[in-house]
Structure formats: C-alpha cells, structure tokens
Design an enzyme around this catalytic site. Structure first.
Site, PDB file in Angstrom:
ATOM      1  N   CYS A  35     -20.795 -15.957 -11.843  1.00 18.50           N
ATOM      2  CA  CYS A  35     -20.512 -17.287 -12.397  1.00 18.50           C
ATOM      3  C   CYS A  35     -21.350 -18.357 -11.693  1.00 18.50           C
ATOM      4  CB  CYS A  35     -19.010 -17.575 -12.334  1.00 18.50           C
ATOM      5  SG  CYS A  35     -18.512 -18.948 -13.426  1.00 18.50           S
ATOM      6  N   HIS A  82     -16.925 -12.968 -16.269  1.00 22.48           N
ATOM      7  CA  HIS A  82     -15.888 -12.505 -15.357  1.00 22.48           C
ATOM      8  C   HIS A  82     -15.252 -11.213 -15.850  1.00 22.48           C
ATOM      9  CE1 HIS A  82     -15.794 -16.059 -12.763  1.00 22.48           C
ATOM     10  NE2 HIS A  82     -15.992 -16.770 -13.856  1.00 22.48           N
ATOM     11  N   GLU A 114     -14.107  -9.079 -14.044  1.00 27.77           N
ATOM     12  CA  GLU A 114     -13.022  -8.757 -13.104  1.00 27.77           C
ATOM     13  C   GLU A 114     -11.708  -9.450 -13.462  1.00 27.77           C
ATOM     14  OE1 GLU A 114     -14.455 -12.712 -11.582  1.00 27.77           O
ATOM     15  OE2 GLU A 114     -15.383 -10.950 -12.504  1.00 27.77           O
TER      16      GLU A 114
END
Length: 297
Positions: free
Chosen positions: A139, A232, A234
C-alpha cells in the site's frame, strides 16, 4: 503450516479465538523462514492479526519478528505493547531475514519528505538490500518504495479507491501467480494511486498485475526479489466493513466499498472473494522468493 510470534502476543490469541486454525511453532528449525514486519499501521493488533492469519495459512514454518521505528512513537498503540512485542530497527540492523514486509500507513496525502520518519524509512530500505532476501512493500509503502528507489510519484485520486477489485495477471507464467490463474480479487483502500505509464517507462521494474478500475497493483524490481503491492490480500473479511462504518460514524464522505457486501447491502455480510488467492500469493512469495535452496521443501 506453523508460526512463531513474540510470546504472549494478543493478536495470536485473537486469531485463535476466531476459530482460525493456527499451529504455534515453539522453536525454529533449519526450514524456518525468518520474516520481519515493519508495522506502520495505527491499529497495531489488527495488522498483526492480519499477517498472522495469512502467513500461518501458508505451507511454511515462520518466525515473525515485529519491527518498530526508532524515530517515531505510535499514537494509537500503548507503549507497553510496543516495548514488550516490538524491537526497534536499531536492535535488528545486524540481523538477516528471509522476508521483510513494510505495511501501509494512513499518511498518503503527505509528501514523502514531510513524513517525520522518512529518513529512517529510507535507511531501512537501504538495509534490506544487504540483509533481506525478499521485501514486500504494501500500500503506502509500495508508493514510498517506488518513489525512493525510482522517483515515481504518487497522485491524489478524486475519491477513495475502496472495495474489492479484480486484477489481471500480465505474466501468468510468473512464479508469484502459480495456482492463482490469470485474474484475482484484492481489497483496495487508498486515496492515492500510481500512473501505469510511469511504471512501464521505468526499465528497472516490471508491472505484473493491474486492474482496469483500480490501476497498478503488483510491481517487481527487476533482478531482485522485491515486490511493490498496492492492495491488501492480507485483509480479513470485515476489515473494509470496519473502515466503512468508522468513516460513516466520523461523518466522512465515503462511498460503499465496491463488490464487497452481499447484494451491495451493508446490513448483510461481506463476501470474501480474495482469501484463497491471497493465501496462494503469500505462499508463492515465501516459496520462490523468500526461501533459499537450503529451506525449500
């Protein structure tokens, strides 16, 4: 497979309380991958839990070290938590790691050089060249890394890039995408972006995955094992839901996260359409880029 984290870390218990199956590694072995996480996100325990979930879900033994900055004191984390579970960069600079992850940070609208810890972050990026086998910049960190290394500027988006976006794999034969296919979904949550032409015109990097809607997603630094990832994978199922409801409560002008809620109804549960691809992506990263020949199984 299994993961070792700092003893007593609350995020591990949080993940296990959710019913997520986590095998705790008590002691490192020859095959253990040593991964460091520079956590720049304000809600430390949330980010810790995100990476425990995704890393423990891979097929590798992992020992996770939490790194903090020497020149920055987090506003939203207790000093006791940071002191007990994190080690500052100055204590880790002589260590070697198989993998290193630098998270995003909610400072996208600030110029890089105006970030209070910019100089230390640049020193850490230089340190990774000597001490880390493979680094993931995620990010904001992806934008910061591309700017520091190649002078590529971010730009402010007209509105927040927020939701689940489908991304096209430009190099399906690339080991990072083994078992994923030619496209995959990823959560995006950011106010800035990168111009695709800037990436394509820089010969030292290669664009690996992009989206027609959300733009540049994964970039690799050529001749290295370093990756810059704007999204993202995750994230857990309710992360965007928490962000959306937080912003609504603050009175911020925020649109519904795209392609996220069942029937686009925020009263219904989110649909997690990215987990399997995300787990495979991290597994491939560990297997093909953060693992030396001694540890491959």
């Amino acid at each position: 497979m299994s993961i070792k984290v700092p003893k007593g870390l609350p995020a591990l218990q949080k993940v296990m309380n959710e019913g997520f199956s986590v095998e705790v590694l008590e002691a490192s072995t020859e095959k253990t991958l040593h991964i460091a996480l520079l956590n720049l996100m304000p809600m430390k325990e949330t980010t810790e839990a995100d990476f425990i979930r995704i890393l423990s879900g891979t097929s590798h033994e992992i020992e996770l070290t939490l790194m903090s900055l020497d020149t920055h004191t987090p506003k939203h984390a207790s000093p006791a938590h940071m002191q007990q579970y994190y080690k500052p960069f100055s204590q880790l600079r002589d260590k070697q790691f198989d993998g290193f992850i630098i998270t995003g940070a909610p400072i996208e609208k600030i110029e890089f050089e105006e970030v209070t810890y910019w100089n230390e972050l640049c020193s850490i990026i230089e340190w990774t060249n000597r001490n880390v086998t493979s680094t993931l910049f995620i990010c904001w960190a992806a934008q910061a890394g591309l700017y520091y290394k190649f002078g590529i500027q971010k730009y402010l988006l007209p509105k927040k890039m927020f939701g689940i976006f489908n991304h096209k794999v430009l190099t399906p034969e690339h080991p990072l995408f083994r078992g994923i296919g030619t496209s995959f979904n990823v959560p995006q949550s950011r106010h800035t972006g990168l111009h695709e032409e800037d990436i394509i015109n820089e010969q030292r990097i290669e664009l690996l995955a992009t989206s027609a809607l959300s733009g540049v997603h994964i970039v690799q630094e050529r001749c290295t094992n370093n990756f810059f990832i704007t999204g993202h994978s995750e994230y857990e199922t309710y992360t965007l839901d928490n962000e959306y409801k937080r912003d609504i409560a603050k009175g911020d002008a925020i649109e519904l996260p795209l392609n996220y809620y069942t029937g686009n109804n925020p009263e219904l549960p989110p649909v997690n359409s990215w987990h399997n691809a995300g787990k495979q992506l991290f597994d491939n990263w560990l297997r093909f880029y953060a693992t030396d020949s001694r540890k491959r199984g």
